[in-house]
Write an enzyme that holds these catalytic residues in place. Structure first.
Site, PDB file in Angstrom:
ATOM      1  N   TYR A 170       0.818  -1.153  -0.026  1.00  0.00           N
ATOM      2  CA  TYR A 170      -0.161  -0.182  -0.012  1.00  0.00           C
ATOM      3  C   TYR A 170       1.015   1.304  -0.141  1.00  0.00           C
ATOM      4  O   TYR A 170       1.847   1.279   0.592  1.00  0.00           O
ATOM      5  CB  TYR A 170      -1.220   0.228   1.035  1.00  0.00           C
ATOM      6  N   SER A 171       0.579   2.313  -0.864  1.00  0.00           N
ATOM      7  CA  SER A 171       1.091   3.554  -0.727  1.00  0.00           C
ATOM      8  C   SER A 171       2.654   3.265  -1.339  1.00  0.00           C
ATOM      9  O   SER A 171       2.963   2.768  -2.346  1.00  0.00           O
ATOM     10  CB  SER A 171       1.012   4.465   0.519  1.00  0.00           C
ATOM     11  N   ALA A 172       3.667   3.823  -0.315  1.00  0.00           N
ATOM     12  CA  ALA A 172       5.014   3.446  -0.677  1.00  0.00           C
ATOM     13  C   ALA A 172       5.113   2.161  -0.696  1.00  0.00           C
ATOM     14  O   ALA A 172       6.175   1.780  -1.357  1.00  0.00           O
ATOM     15  CB  ALA A 172       5.967   4.175   0.279  1.00  0.00           C
TER      16      ALA A 172
ATOM     17  N   HIS B 155      -6.507   8.719   0.817  1.00  0.00           N
ATOM     18  CA  HIS B 155      -5.503   7.828   0.836  1.00  0.00           C
ATOM     19  C   HIS B 155      -5.504   6.925   2.340  1.00  0.00           C
ATOM     20  O   HIS B 155      -5.411   7.652   3.375  1.00  0.00           O
ATOM     21  CB  HIS B 155      -4.216   8.360   0.830  1.00  0.00           C
TER      22      HIS B 155
END
Length: 536
Positions: free
Chosen positions: A206-208, A444
């Site tokens: 997820y995300s980074a 997010h």
């Protein structure tokens, strides 16, 4: 420690014996097994700070039958920028460990599917200890082993200097990515002892963590077939990003850090490295917070991150490699990513402050393009309420919306469209209200409650029905490696969870906008890269 729970022992054969937990409900019914903080590499401390991770030796044992290794806690917390709720007393550079979640019951023939999950946090902060998968593995259709590694972050994971790299054999760059790869290799070699299927590993993040998945997939696709591990991938709320900065451009950040730490620049590279290793953890992290280029991210080293890596997307090399190995990919976004992105170290008001903030993450040439695209008159456009709001939109476009679309479009054009499964989330669970304002919508990380079935918070029965139908029924099939019914007529369509909880198959109305930015960045090499000498 997860409560309520009971002690659980497992024989890992030549790796010895371990003690974890069996998580139970209020009626003492088992939910899943858990092992927290299982080392996958030797500690990267002392003289091993800023070195590549070192694998566990063949003789390494976690414990004996009489005295098993006890893994009921979590991973060490990699030192990270001070944030509310993070106590630097808990930091531990000895963090190369994984948390492992195992379903209850006998595994299927061949073993449980394996999800290797990489946590997010801009590559600057975060921990796998925030996961709570008890409901996921006991109530949802998803049944798999989840391996969630910790890895080195910020300066400890992504400090780069070509001068030191060329002179010191005991120094390396992109260490956070190398840590992830070591954890993935450990999973491949050891997960069968936990009942997992080493030939059925999905990498997700997820995300980074999603950005990391792209780089791990790219690295895996560059290996000979006999060394490849990845079978499929999940990229949640992040795309490929831009081609990372060159080693040469990263030197400026390295020098800025030396200045704040009062380490003379004119020392020999080995002396600079020695002094950096001697700095105490708290002082090192504080210094990172005091410099202008405060984001430590990957660099194009010609080894883990290839020169022209993103050119491989545009010219079809990436698509051909994915097709040859039949790597399926689920990739998508939330509708309101920008609200959370705007909170991560936003710039002070003003054009020059915005440019300086963006240059903490991206190359100078890429930032020039971004500034001309978003601020053609060097002023804040009326559509943004503030410079912080504008920053949130830029960051969300670069990290997620635009570059994700550029990647997908190129993969489709080069014949890999049947491997791509896209989604969009406009709905969020009620429990998210405890974490972020309701007016942020599906921002997010709000969808972690979807993917992880509450992730420790309780979903209502209606919410469970919504997330099961929308994603967990196809996801469970995906993880098993079976043919998945995603519902889209073609790859450029989106499987969308609407704000009212209904499921829709829709055309992507943001594709043109996203490709405009992708193509503009491509013109200056921000989605490609110039060759430079790198130490392999």
């Amino acid at each position: 420690m997860l409560r309520p729970s009971q002690s659980y022992h497992r024989d890992l054969q030549f790796r010895g014996f371990v003690e974890g937990l069996t998580c139970i409900d209020e009626s003492s019914q088992p939910l899943c097994h858990y092992f927290g903080g299982v080392p996958y590499a030797l500690p990267p401390i002392g003289p091993f700070r800023f070195q590549k991770p070192r694998s566990l030796p063949p003789c390494y044992r976690y414990g004996t039958k009489a005295n098993p290794g006890r893994f009921s806690g979590g991973c060490g917390l990699c030192p990270q920028g001070t944030r509310e709720g993070i106590d630097d007393a808990a930091w531990d550079e000895d963090c190369l460990q994984s948390n492992i979640w195992v379903p209850i019951g006998e595994p299927p023939t061949g073993g449980w599917p394996v999800l290797f999950y990489i946590h997010g946090g801009f590559l600057q902060w975060g921990s796998p200890n925030s996961l709570d998968l008890r409901a996921l593995l006991s109530e949802s259709p998803t049944r798999c082993i989840v391996v969630a590694p910790a890895y080195r972050l910020n300066v400890l994971g992504f400090l780069a200097s070509p001068h030191v790299l060329q002179s010191c054999s005991d120094y390396a760059v992109n260490l956070g990515f190398w840590d992830q790869r070591m954890a993935l290799q450990w999973t491949y070699e050891n997960i069968n002892y936990f009942g997992g299927n080493a030939s059925n590993i999905t990498i997700g993040g997820y995300s980074a963590g999603s950005h990391s998945v792209f780089h791990q997939l790219a690295y895996d696709l560059g290996l000979p077939d006999e060394k490849a591990i990845v079978k499929r991938a999940l990229m949640w709320s992040n795309g490929p990003g831009m081609q990372p900065k060159s080693l040469g451009e990263a030197q400026g950040q390295f020098d800025e850090l030396l200045d704040v730490l009062k380490i003379p620049r004119d020392l020999q590279p080995a002396e600079r490295l020695q002094k950096l290793r001697a700095v105490d953890t708290r002082s090192l992290i504080k210094a990172c917070n005091d410099i202008d280029l405060h984001q430590f991210r990957a660099v194009t080293d010609g080894f883990f991150v290839r020169h022209g890596l993103l050119d491989e997307i545009s010219n079809g090399v990436f698509a051909q490699r994915m097709k040859r190995r039949a790597i399926n990919l689920i990739i998508g976004e939330c509708s309101d990513e920008h609200f959370v992105y705007g909170t991560w170290r936003p710039p002070k008001p003003g054009y020059d402050n915005m440019l300086q903030r963006l240059e903490a993450d991206y190359s100078h040439e890429a930032c020039k393009v971004l500034m001309s695209q978003y601020f053609p008159n060097r002023k804040l456009p009326q559509k943004y309420k503030s410079w912080q709001a504008a920053f949130g939109h830029i960051y969300a476009d670069v990290q997620v919306h635009a570059l994700e679309r550029g990647m997908v479009d190129a993969l489709v054009k080069h014949g890999a469209g049947d491997l791509i499964h896209r989604y969009r989330i406009e709905w969020r669970a009620k429990c998210v209200d405890q974490q972020m304002p309701r007016n942020w919508g599906a921002s997010h990380a709000s969808d972690l409650a979807i993917w992880f079935y509450g992730n420790g918070s309780r979903l209502s029965e209606k919410e469970k029905e919504i997330v099961t139908k929308a994603f967990h029924e196809p996801l469970s099939t995906f993880l098993r490696g079976e043919t998945m019914d995603w519902g889209t007529a073609h790859t450029l369509q989106l499987r969308t969870l609407k704000s009212d909880g209904t499921l829709a198959i829709e055309d992507d109305t943001r594709m043109h906008e996203g490709l405009n930015l992708w193509n503009s960045l491509k013109k200056v090499g921000a989605t490609g890269g110039r060759k430079e000498v790198a130490k392999l």
